[in-house]
Enzyme design. Structure first.
Site, PDB file in Angstrom:
ATOM      1  CG  HIS A 111      44.800  38.506  37.957  1.00 30.54           C
ATOM      2  ND1 HIS A 111      44.290  38.665  36.691  1.00 30.54           N
ATOM      3  CD2 HIS A 111      45.472  39.660  38.232  1.00 30.54           C
ATOM      4  CE1 HIS A 111      44.633  39.857  36.223  1.00 30.54           C
ATOM      5  NE2 HIS A 111      45.355  40.468  37.134  1.00 30.54           N
ATOM      6  CE1 TYR A 155      39.398  33.592  41.398  1.00 26.90           C
ATOM      7  CE2 TYR A 155      40.516  34.806  43.143  1.00 26.90           C
ATOM      8  CZ  TYR A 155      40.518  34.262  41.878  1.00 26.90           C
ATOM      9  OH  TYR A 155      41.640  34.378  41.086  1.00 26.90           O
ATOM     10  NE  ARG A 162      43.423  33.458  37.076  1.00 26.18           N
ATOM     11  CZ  ARG A 162      42.481  34.147  37.735  1.00 26.18           C
ATOM     12  NH1 ARG A 162      41.875  35.150  37.170  1.00 26.18           N
ATOM     13  NH2 ARG A 162      42.139  33.794  38.968  1.00 26.18           N
TER      14      ARG A 162
END
Length: 394
Positions: A285, A294, A281
Site C-alpha cells: 500500500h 496478507y 496493486r
C-alpha cells in the site's frame, strides 16, 4: 412547487425479492494479457505519437516508482506510494481527457500528472520537500498538485476529493465550459461516506464528472471480499442512477476508449459516469506496508503475468511502432535521468522557515508570528535535527 419526475414503480401483488447479485456488470477489454487485440474488436483511434507518449509515460512511472521505493528504503525520503501495476489506469484515462479538464487525484495518479507534463525535477522537488517544491515543502511525499496542469493538490484524508469533484463539475456546468472533472479513488475509498454523497449529488445535479475507481483488490490489507458483498463498485453507480462502465484497468487501450466515452457523456449530455477499472496493486500500500503478511506470492505472480506495461509494449511491437532495442534504451535513459534528478533535488535547501506562516492569511497574525519565533528557538536549540538539505539524511 417542485415537480415529481421520478418514474413510479410498477405494482405487483406478491412479494418480489431482488437478489443482491442480480446485476452483474461485464468488464470491457480490447487487448488480451499478451497485448493481442481480441478478434473483431474496434480499437480506439490513437496515432503513433500519442501511443508512444503513453508508452514512454508508463516507462517513466514504472522507473520512478521503483527508484523512489529504493530511495525510501535508503532513508533519502520519508515515505512513498507507488502505482506499480496500475500505470495503464491513470495514463490511459488522462490521455482521453482535454488538457483543460480538471483532475483530482488520490495518491496513485502520478501517471496522469506525468502525462500532462509534470517534470522529473518537479516530482523530485515535491518528494524531497525542498525550496523548489510547488507546495513549499508542506505536504507529505506523493501529495502532488499543479495549477498550470489542471491537477488539484492531493490531500491525505480518504475520499474528500469525491464530493469536491462534484462541486467543481457543477461550476463547470454553470459556466457552460465544455469541460469535465475526473476524480480518482480506490475501492477502499468507496466505503467512505464522501463517495456516496459525491455520487448522489452528481447524479441528481447532472454534472460533467467522471468518477474513476481503481479497484486494485486491497484497501491497505483488507481484500475486496471483506470490503463488500456485491459485484464490486460498478453496481453502486447504477444504484445512483448513473452511467457506469467497468473496464480492464491493465488494458490501456480499453481504459482510453472507456474514458473517451465517459467524457462524451459528461460534457455533451451532462451525465456523470462511474468507471471501475479492475487492476492490482503490485507493491505494498505504501513503503510502510508489507503485503507478504496478507497475500501470497502466487497471487502476485498471476497479476504480474497481466502487467499493463508489458501488454502495451507487446501491442506496440506488433504494430511496428517500437522495437525491443529502442524500448530498452529508452528505459535505461529514464533510469539515468531519474537518478540524476534525485541526486540534484536532495541537494536543494529546504524552504525558508518563514514560509511556514505565509499563504494562510494575507498578513500573518501576531499569534502566528509568535509561534514562528518559538519554532525558530526550537530549531536553534536542536540544529542537528533540522538539516538544511535532504542530502545525507539517514
Amino acid at each position: 412547487m417542485a415537480t415529481q419526475t421520478t418514474k413510479q414503480p410498477d405494482v405487483v401483488t406478491s412479494v418480489e425479492v431482488i437478489d443482491g447479485h442480480a446485476l452483474r456488470i461485464p468488464m470491457f477489454q480490447l487487448l488480451d494479457k499478451d497485448g493481442k487485440p481480441h478478434e473483431g474488436v474496434t480499437l480506439p483511434e490513437i496515432d503513433k505519437d500519442l501511443a508512444l507518449k503513453m508508452f514512454s509515460t508508463m516507462q517513466f512511472i514504472r522507473v520512478l516508482d521503483e527508484r523512489m521505493i529504493a530511495a525510501q528504503r535508503q532513508g533519502r525520503i520519508s515515505f512513498y506510494l507507488s502505482s506499480l501495476g496500475e500505470e495503464a489506469a491513470s495514463i490511459g484515462s488522462a490521455a482521453a481527457l482535454k488538457f483543460d479538464d480538471m483532475i483530482m487525484g488520490q495518491y496513485r495518479e502520478q501517471g496522469s500528472l506525468a502525462f500532462r507534463g509534470f517534470t522529473i525535477k518537479q516530482f523530485m522537488n515535491q518528494l524531497f520537500s525542498n525550496a523548489e517544491d510547488l507546495g513549499k515543502g508542506r505536504q507529505m511525499p506523493v501529495h502532488y498538485g499543479c495549477a498550470d496542469l489542471n491537477f488539484m493538490t492531493i490531500s491525505s484524508p480518504l475520499g474528500t476529493q469525491i464530493p469536491q469533484a462534484t462541486g467543481y463539475a457543477y461550476g463547470q456546468k454553470h459556466e457552460d465550459s465544455g469541460l469535465c472533472t475526473l476524480v480518482y479513488f480506490g475501492e477502499g475509498a468507496a466505503s467512505e461516506g464522501d463517495f456516496h454523497a459525491g455520487l448522489n449529488m452528481a447524479s441528481v445535479l447532472k454534472v460533467p464528472a467522471i468518477f474513476f475507481c481503481r479497484n486494485n483488490g486491497y484497501a491497505i490489507s483488507t481484500p475486496i471480499s471483506e470490503q463488500l458483498a456485491g459485484d464490486g463498485i460498478a453496481p453502486r453507480g447504477v444504484g445512483y442512477g448513473m452511467k457506469t462502465i467497468r473496464v480492464d484497468g491493465n488494458d490501456i487501450l480499453a481504459v482510453y476508449a472507456a474514458t473517451q466515452e465517459a467524457r462524451r457523456l459528461a460534457v455533451e449530455e451532462n451525465e456523470p459516469v462511474l468507471i471501475e477499472a479492475m487492476s492490482y496493486r503490485m507493491a505494498g500500500h505504501s513503503t510502510s506496508d508489507d503485503p507478504t503478511g496478507y497475500r501470497t506470492r502466487d497471487e502476485e505472480q498471476a497479476w504480474r503475468d497481466k502487467c499493463p506495461l508489458k501488454r502495451f509494449r507487446n501491442y506496440l511491437l506488433s504494430k511496428g511502432w517500437i522495437n525491443e532495442d529502442d524500448a530498452d534504451a529508452q528505459q535505461q535513459e529514464v533510469k539515468e535521468a531519474v537518478l540524476a534528478a534525485l541526486k540534484e533535488a536532495e541537494k536543494v535547501p529546504v524552504p525558508h522557515i518563514d514560509e511556514i506562516i505565509n499563504d494562510v492569511y494575507d498578513t500573518p497574525t501576531e499569534q502566528l508570528k509568535e509561534q514562528l519565533e518559538q519554532l525558530k528557538e526550537h530549531v536553534r536549540k536542536y540544529p542537528d535535527a533540522y538539516p538544511k538539505t535532504s542530502e545525507g539524511v539517514k
